[in-house]
Design a protein around this motif. Structure first.
Motif, PDB file in Angstrom:
ATOM      1  N   ALA A  75     -41.178  -5.579  86.442  1.00 64.21           N
ATOM      2  CA  ALA A  75     -41.148  -5.446  87.576  1.00 64.21           C
ATOM      3  C   ALA A  75     -39.639  -6.897  88.647  1.00 64.21           C
ATOM      4  N   SER A  76     -39.129  -5.677  88.976  1.00 62.50           N
ATOM      5  CA  SER A  76     -37.896  -5.569  89.740  1.00 62.50           C
ATOM      6  C   SER A  76     -37.714  -6.586  91.676  1.00 62.50           C
ATOM      7  N   TRP A  77     -36.815  -7.560  91.996  1.00 64.06           N
ATOM      8  CA  TRP A  77     -36.350  -7.772  93.092  1.00 64.06           C
ATOM      9  C   TRP A  77     -35.211  -7.837  93.380  1.00 64.06           C
ATOM     10  N   GLN A  78     -35.098  -8.273  94.758  1.00 56.74           N
ATOM     11  CA  GLN A  78     -33.910  -8.868  95.115  1.00 56.74           C
ATOM     12  C   GLN A  78     -34.206 -10.223  95.068  1.00 56.74           C
ATOM     13  N   ARG A  79     -32.528 -10.670  95.176  1.00 57.29           N
ATOM     14  CA  ARG A  79     -32.530 -12.284  95.799  1.00 57.29           C
ATOM     15  C   ARG A  79     -31.345 -12.411  97.318  1.00 57.29           C
ATOM     16  N   GLY A  80     -31.322 -12.605  97.692  1.00 55.75           N
ATOM     17  CA  GLY A  80     -30.435 -12.894  99.230  1.00 55.75           C
ATOM     18  C   GLY A  80     -29.506 -13.632  98.802  1.00 55.75           C
ATOM     19  N   ALA A  81     -28.039 -12.951  99.209  1.00 53.87           N
ATOM     20  CA  ALA A  81     -27.443 -13.640  98.739  1.00 53.87           C
ATOM     21  C   ALA A  81     -26.881 -14.537  98.842  1.00 53.87           C
ATOM     22  N   THR A  82     -26.233 -15.346  97.866  1.00 53.30           N
ATOM     23  CA  THR A  82     -26.088 -17.016  98.160  1.00 53.30           C
ATOM     24  C   THR A  82     -24.297 -17.240  98.197  1.00 53.30           C
ATOM     25  N   PRO A  83     -24.307 -18.132  98.933  1.00 54.12           N
ATOM     26  CA  PRO A  83     -22.713 -18.674  99.037  1.00 54.12           C
ATOM     27  C   PRO A  83     -21.795 -18.481  97.199  1.00 54.12           C
ATOM     28  N   VAL A  84     -21.218 -18.576  97.226  1.00 54.02           N
ATOM     29  CA  VAL A  84     -20.062 -18.783  95.546  1.00 54.02           C
ATOM     30  C   VAL A  84     -19.414 -20.038  95.972  1.00 54.02           C
ATOM     31  N   LEU A  85     -20.129 -20.817  94.715  1.00 59.36           N
ATOM     32  CA  LEU A  85     -19.478 -21.942  94.415  1.00 59.36           C
ATOM     33  C   LEU A  85     -18.172 -21.851  94.748  1.00 59.36           C
ATOM     34  N   PRO A  86     -17.454 -23.047  95.057  1.00 62.04           N
ATOM     35  CA  PRO A  86     -15.485 -22.911  95.249  1.00 62.04           C
ATOM     36  C   PRO A  86     -15.178 -23.375  93.701  1.00 62.04           C
ATOM     37  N   LEU A  87     -14.239 -23.098  93.548  1.00 66.33           N
ATOM     38  CA  LEU A  87     -13.176 -23.341  91.984  1.00 66.33           C
ATOM     39  C   LEU A  87     -13.387 -25.047  91.767  1.00 66.33           C
ATOM     40  N   ARG A  88     -12.736 -25.425  92.750  1.00 65.43           N
ATOM     41  CA  ARG A  88     -12.657 -26.574  92.798  1.00 65.43           C
ATOM     42  C   ARG A  88     -14.285 -28.043  92.243  1.00 65.43           C
ATOM     43  N   ALA A  89     -15.118 -27.566  93.460  1.00 63.75           N
ATOM     44  CA  ALA A  89     -16.617 -27.754  92.964  1.00 63.75           C
ATOM     45  C   ALA A  89     -16.693 -27.395  91.405  1.00 63.75           C
ATOM     46  N   ALA A  90     -17.240 -26.258  91.365  1.00 66.78           N
ATOM     47  CA  ALA A  90     -17.056 -25.722  89.734  1.00 66.78           C
ATOM     48  C   ALA A  90     -16.478 -26.649  88.889  1.00 66.78           C
ATOM     49  N   LEU A  91     -15.205 -26.526  88.870  1.00 67.80           N
ATOM     50  CA  LEU A  91     -14.081 -27.699  87.724  1.00 67.80           C
ATOM     51  C   LEU A  91     -14.313 -28.705  87.483  1.00 67.80           C
ATOM     52  N   ALA A  92     -15.517 -29.602  89.217  1.00 66.14           N
ATOM     53  CA  ALA A  92     -14.964 -30.368  88.992  1.00 66.14           C
ATOM     54  C   ALA A  92     -16.028 -32.029  87.831  1.00 66.14           C
ATOM     55  N   ARG A  93     -16.077 -31.431  86.536  1.00 69.57           N
ATOM     56  CA  ARG A  93     -16.981 -31.783  85.956  1.00 69.57           C
ATOM     57  C   ARG A  93     -16.197 -31.415  84.587  1.00 69.57           C
ATOM     58  N   GLY A  94     -15.616 -31.097  84.328  1.00 68.67           N
ATOM     59  CA  GLY A  94     -14.630 -29.833  82.956  1.00 68.67           C
ATOM     60  C   GLY A  94     -15.098 -29.661  82.893  1.00 68.67           C
ATOM     61  N   VAL A  95     -14.749 -28.177  82.118  1.00 66.03           N
ATOM     62  CA  VAL A  95     -15.263 -27.053  81.936  1.00 66.03           C
ATOM     63  C   VAL A  95     -15.810 -26.542  79.936  1.00 66.03           C
TER      64      VAL A  95
END
Length: 585
Positions: A301-321
């Motif tokens: 079974a396959s389906w498409q998801r709605g387009a989700t906004p890409v997380l900003p780079l600064r917010a993605a790295l706020a807790r380290g990497v």
């Protein structure tokens, strides 16, 4: 080493070294799928086999028609093909077949374009090396490649050039005519028919695999229809039914020409999301296929998801990497805080890429699952890895003369690992940050391998490369400490360390008041330029104490005092040390 030779494969060079691209957050997948096994009864298996073979024959005929049309295909010809298939099957089956046929033709067309580009690049590389003298060294500044080592190698490459030119001419001709070469069931399986003994197969086994590969049992979803699909329907209770073609309607065991299977479908992965979609009658596509090697049936079974906004780079790295260095047999990972400092120790997740494709895929899934579990325990919100791509060729002209090295490059799981990591991280709410792979292994080994090694732990080159990847993702330089600022710009060049955060360091403000005795004759804050730190210790500029104005030379005063009192010049100079000259005295 592999990392030393594979970095710096993309980008353009500026001033002798290539320009490093900025890191970015990889967008998540837009389509998902889940699969489960069908334990069919002999009657259901016979019905599905007959329906799949019949629809597969229709798909083969439609593919032949589509291939003959070439680039002259348009909407009217598509509609004509669909009408021709509707009479033998149904409108929905005809739509699914024509869409699958068009996608297969388009895929072959993209492969043909990639082959044409590869042949052009390979021909140009060989021609450039053939034009160089034997044994000539490469000149990177002039853009000249190295020459071939021996006369025999030069002769073999000249023959290879003629073969590639003939292939390129054939591909160019097919491209201009819009002609593609497609085999339903797979070119590899079709080639095994002529060498069954070498493959260890008999005629019956090959025939079963060939029929299973050419079956067609796939239907696209339809929003607004019952359970999201009218052709192949799976209800919330697990009941599976298919709409039979018009030529096989006599096999129906349910109203409206449908056949209901006795098996009950149960998806264990993404079950809740699938239930929510069929409950809202949203589109869900299904594909039923048979694995001839195992003798099993599966439904996907396959389906498409709605387009989700890409997380900003600064917010993605706020807790380290969590930085990851991909290698041929393991993943080297190291956690970095928000300031770019390694935290804890390195982690390694091994996998084995030998064996079948399913075994390699399972090894990658297991390694990535352990990696993402460690990232969740650490509390980081992003995983950084290199944006590697070795699709530009694995030939001797590109990767060197070592056959073992080229074999490693050809099986390096770059695209598969990256795509699977992105999809698995999206399910766990983690972001994937891709960085430029230039010089990460070299600079990591130069600046981080020895400082991070201890008497009980030896840091490998791959671990140091992971630290370099993480620092590049965070926006810091890979070097541990930068050079001190020049003497003429010491007040504006900034602090020499790059280990601190991105907040302003505040070195331009006035100095704090410190308790205790001070060596300066003027109390802090009393000078004319106490808050102007740029004025300190500069020539021809007033410093914090006010300048002394004297009416006579101090040496003349000393001589006068000596002659009047009879005290020696040496004693006078000694007694006047530390005295305060009053301005205007």
């Amino acid at each position: 080493m592999l990392r030393k030779d594979l970095e710096c494969r993309q980008g353009r060079r500026v001033g002798g070294s290539r320009q490093v691209a900025a890191p970015f957050v990889v967008p998540g997948p837009v389509g998902v799928s889940t699969r489960t096994r069908l334990r069919l009864s002999p009657v259901d298996e016979a019905v599905l086999t007959e329906v799949g073979v019949f629809l597969g024959s229709l798909a083969s005929r439609d593919l032949a028609v589509r291939s003959r049309q070439g680039t002259s295909h348009d909407a009217n010809s598509w509609a004509a093909r669909k009408r021709a298939l509707t009479a033998a099957s149904s409108a929905r089956w005809a739509g699914s077949i024509t869409k699958a046929t068009h996608d297969q033709w388009a895929l072959a067309r993209r492969g043909q374009a990639a082959e044409k580009a590869w042949l052009r690049a390979e021909t140009a590389r060989i021609e450039a090396r053939l034009s160089r003298p034997l044994g000539a060294k490469a000149d990177k500044r002039a853009g000249l490649p190295r020459g071939y080592a021996t006369q025999s190698e030069w002769h073999a490459k000249s023959r290879r050039l003629h073969v590639l030119q003939d292939r390129s001419a054939a591909v160019e001709s097919d491209w201009a005519a819009g002609r593609v070469h497609v085999v339903r069931g797979g070119k590899k399986l079709a080639g095994l028919r002529h060498r069954l003994n070498d493959a260890g197969l008999d005629g019956q086994t090959w025939r079963e695999r060939w029929c299973a590969a050419r079956m067609f049992l796939a239907a696209d979803g339809e929003s607004g229809k019952r359970n999201g699909n009218e052709t192949i329907r799976v209800t919330d209770t697990g009941q599976l039914s298919i709409r039979l073609p018009a030529a096989l309607v006599h096999l129906a065991n349910a109203p409206h020409g449908r056949y209901v299977l006795e098996v009950t479908v149960a998806f264990s992965h993404r079950c809740e999301e699938w239930r929510d979609r069929i409950a809202a009658d949203r589109a869900v596509g299904y594909r039923i296929h048979r694995d001839a090697l195992r003798g099993r049936w599966y439904v996907t079974a396959s389906w498409q998801r709605g387009a989700t906004p890409v997380l900003p780079l600064r917010a993605a790295l706020a807790r380290g990497v969590l930085a990851v260095d991909m290698n041929d047999d393991h993943l080297a990972a190291w956690r970095l805080d928000v300031h770019g400092n390694p935290v804890g120790g390195p982690r390694r997740y091994f996998y084995d890429l030998s064996g079948t494709a399913s075994h390699r895929d399972a090894q990658l899934r297991h390694a990535l699952t352990r990696l993402l579990h460690y990232a969740r325990r650490c509390g980081v919100g992003a995983v950084a890895l290199e944006d590697l791509d070795f699709s530009d060729g694995t030939s001797r002209e590109r990767q060197g003369r070592s056959k073992s090295f080229r074999r490693i490059v050809s099986r390096f799981p770059t695209a598969r690992l990256r795509n699977r990591l992105v999809s698995m991280a999206a399910e766990r709410g983690s972001a994937i940050v891709a960085v430029d792979p230039a010089y990460t292994s070299r600079w990591g080994a130069r600046y981080w391998q020895q400082p991070l090694s201890t008497p009980r732990r030896e840091t490998t080159r791959h671990d140091a490369a992971a630290v370099a990847i993480g620092r590049r993702a965070l926006g810091y330089a890979i070097r541990r400490r930068t050079a001190p600022p020049p003497r003429d710009r010491r007040d504006r060049a900034g602090h020499r360390t790059v280990q601190t955060g991105r907040e302003p360091r505040g070195h331009e403000g006035p100095r704090p008041r410190l308790p205790g005795p001070r060596a300066r004759p003027v109390p802090p804050g009393d000078g004319a330029n106490a808050g102007d730190q740029r004025a300190h210790h500069h020539s021809e500029h007033a410093v914090e104490p006010a300048p002394c104005r004297q009416d006579a030379d101090p040496l003349d005063l000393q001589k006068t005092a000596t002659s009047a009192s009879g005290i020696g010049l040496r004693d006078t100079a000694r007694d006047n040390v530390g005295c305060r000259l009053v301005p205007g005295a």
